[in-house]
Enzyme design. Structure first.
Site, PDB file in Angstrom:
ATOM      1  N   SER A   1       0.861  -1.185   0.000  1.00  0.00           N
ATOM      2  CA  SER A   1       0.000   0.000   0.000  1.00  0.00           C
ATOM      3  C   SER A   1       0.896   1.232   0.000  1.00  0.00           C
ATOM      4  O   SER A   1       2.066   1.163   0.406  1.00  0.00           O
ATOM      5  CB  SER A   1      -0.867  -0.002   1.260  1.00  0.00           C
ATOM      6  OG  SER A   1      -1.544   1.237   1.404  1.00  0.00           O
TER       7      SER A   1
ATOM      8  N   TYR B   1      -1.859  -0.928  10.319  1.00  0.00           N
ATOM      9  CA  TYR B   1      -1.883  -1.185   8.876  1.00  0.00           C
ATOM     10  C   TYR B   1      -0.588  -0.696   8.224  1.00  0.00           C
ATOM     11  O   TYR B   1       0.036  -1.401   7.423  1.00  0.00           O
ATOM     12  CB  TYR B   1      -3.103  -0.479   8.273  1.00  0.00           C
ATOM     13  CG  TYR B   1      -3.353  -0.778   6.827  1.00  0.00           C
ATOM     14  CD1 TYR B   1      -4.021  -1.940   6.448  1.00  0.00           C
ATOM     15  CD2 TYR B   1      -2.927   0.091   5.826  1.00  0.00           C
ATOM     16  CE1 TYR B   1      -4.255  -2.222   5.108  1.00  0.00           C
ATOM     17  CE2 TYR B   1      -3.154  -0.175   4.490  1.00  0.00           C
ATOM     18  CZ  TYR B   1      -3.826  -1.330   4.141  1.00  0.00           C
ATOM     19  OH  TYR B   1      -4.053  -1.603   2.815  1.00  0.00           O
TER      20      TYR B   1
END
Lengths: 241, 81
Positions: free
Chosen positions: A140, A153
Site C-alpha cells: 500500500s 496497517y
C-alpha cells in the site's frame, strides 16, 4: 508460460478477484483463496471458467500456518505446482494509536504481514527447484507514507515491503522474482466510506479500480518482468509522487 | 511415495542433488561444500530434494554445521532412523 498454477490470497472480491481473473486470462490455473466469502470466491471461479480458464476456490485462513499448508496441498493436487503467488489477503482495524486495541494490532500484523511469510516460505520450495517463480505482495502507499489512524496497517505494509526486498535478494539467482504493488485509493469494499471527497487530492482526480492494480500484478507475474525483482510498483494516480 | 532411507539411497540422492543444483568440481562424499561452491541457498534446495525424496525435513538449525556431502548423508540417515 511456466507449467504450474497461481495462488491469489484473499481473492473472493476486490483487487484479489480482479488479479485472479487477470492471471487466468494469461493462462494460469488459479487457486482462488478466501477466508469467509465462499460465495464471492465461487463467483470468481465461475467467471474464470466461463472465459475458458481453470480455477479452484479454496477456503483457508492464511494467517494460520496450518491453513497455509492446507491451501498449498489442495492447490497442488488440484492445479499443479505453485509457481506464482500473490499475497493479497489483508485487513484493517483502524484507530488512533492510544486507542488501538492490542488484538487489532496483532490481527492486522498477522493477516497483512505474517501470512505473506507463511505462504512465501512454502511457495519457495517448488519455485527454487523449478528455477522459476513469481511472488507479488500487495502492499500500500500507506506504510511508506503516514496515515493517521492506521499505525497497525502502516506497520504491516511497510514490513511487507521490507520483506519483499529481502526475499527478492535471497532468491534472485534462481529465477524467482519477488515484488510488491502499492495501491493508493482503490474503489473496493475494503475502502468503502473512505474514498468520498478524496479524489480531489489525487493528481488523476479519481480513485483507482481493482482492475488497474490487477494489470500491474499481471505484468509482474509475466515473463516480461523476468528482470524486475525487489521493486515496489506504485499504483495511485500520482498521489504519492 | 517416499524412497526407502538407507545409506546407499541417501548417498545417491544427495550426490545427484548436488549435480542438479550445479555444484562445481568433483562431487563425492568427502567433498566440502566450499570446494563444490555450494552456498546457503543451494543447501536450502538440497534440503528440499531430501524432503521430497525421503520425507525428512532438514531445518536451518540442523544444516548449519554441515561441511561435506557426507555430513548431510549421515544427518539424513540419522534423522530417518
Amino acid at each position: 508460460m511456466a507449467e504450474g498454477c497461481a495462488i491469489v490470497t484473499g481473492a473472493s472480491r476486490g483487487i484479489g478477484a480482479a488479479t485472479a481473473t487477470a492471471l487466468a486470462a494469461d493462462g494460469w490455473p488459479v487457486a482462488v483463496n478466501y477466508r469467509s466469502d465462499a460465495d464471492g470466491a465461487r463467483e470468481v471461479v465461475e467467471r474464470i471458467e466461463a472465459a475458458g480458464g481453470r480455477a479452484l476456490a479454496i477456503g483457508a485462513d492464511v494467517a494460520d500456518p496450518d491453513g497455509v499448508a492446507d491451501l498449498f496441498e489442495r492447490a497442488e493436487s488440484g492445479l499443479g505446482s505453485v509457481l506464482a503467488l500473490v499475497n493479497n489477503a489483508g485487513m484493517r482495524a483502524d484507530g488512533l494509536t492510544p486507542q488501538l486495541a492490542v488484538e487489532d494490532w496483532a490481527a492486522v500484523l498477522e493477516t497483512n504481514l505474517s501470512a505473506a511469510f507463511h505462504t512465501t516460505r512454502r511457495a519457495l520450495k517448488p519455485m527454487l527447484r523449478a528455477r522459476f517463480g513469481r511472488i507479488v505482495n500487495v502492499a500500500s502507499i500507506v506504510g511508506p507514507r503516514a496515515n493517521a489512524g492506521q499505525a497497525n496497517y502502516a506497520a504491516s505494509k511497510a514490513g511487507l515491503i521490507g520483506f519483499t526486498k529481502t526475499v527478492a535478494v535471497e532468491v534472485a539467482r534462481r529465477g524467482v522474482t519477488v515484488n510488491a504493488v502499492a495501491p493508493g485509493l482503490v474503489e473496493t469494499r475494503f475502502t468503502e466510506g473512505m474514498t468520498n471527497g478524496l479524489a480531489d487530492a489525487i493528481p488523476a482526480r479519481r480513485v483507482g479500480t481493482p482492475e488497474e492494480v490487477a494489470s500491474c500484478v499481471r505484468f509482474l507475474v509475466s515473463e516480461s518482468a523476468a528482470y524486475v525483482t525487489g521493486t515496489v510498483l506504485t499504483v495511485d494516480g500520482g498521489l504519492s509522487a | 511415495m517416499a524412497t526407502q532411507v538407507n545409506d546407499e539411497a541417501v548417498e545417491k540422492v544427495i550426490l545427484d542433488g548436488l549435480e542438479e543444483i550445479g555444484a562445481e568440481g568433483e562431487i563425492s562424499r568427502e567433498a566440502t561444500f566450499e570446494s563444490l561452491d555450494v552456498d546457503s541457498l543451494d543447501l536450502v534446495e538440497l534440503a528440499q530434494i531430501v524432503e521430497d525424496e525421503f520425507g525428512v525435513e532438514l531445518d536451518g538449525d540442523s544444516v548449519k554445521d554441515v561441511k561435506t556431502a557426507g555430513d548431510v548423508i549421515d544427518l539424513v540417515v540419522a534423522k530417518a532412523s
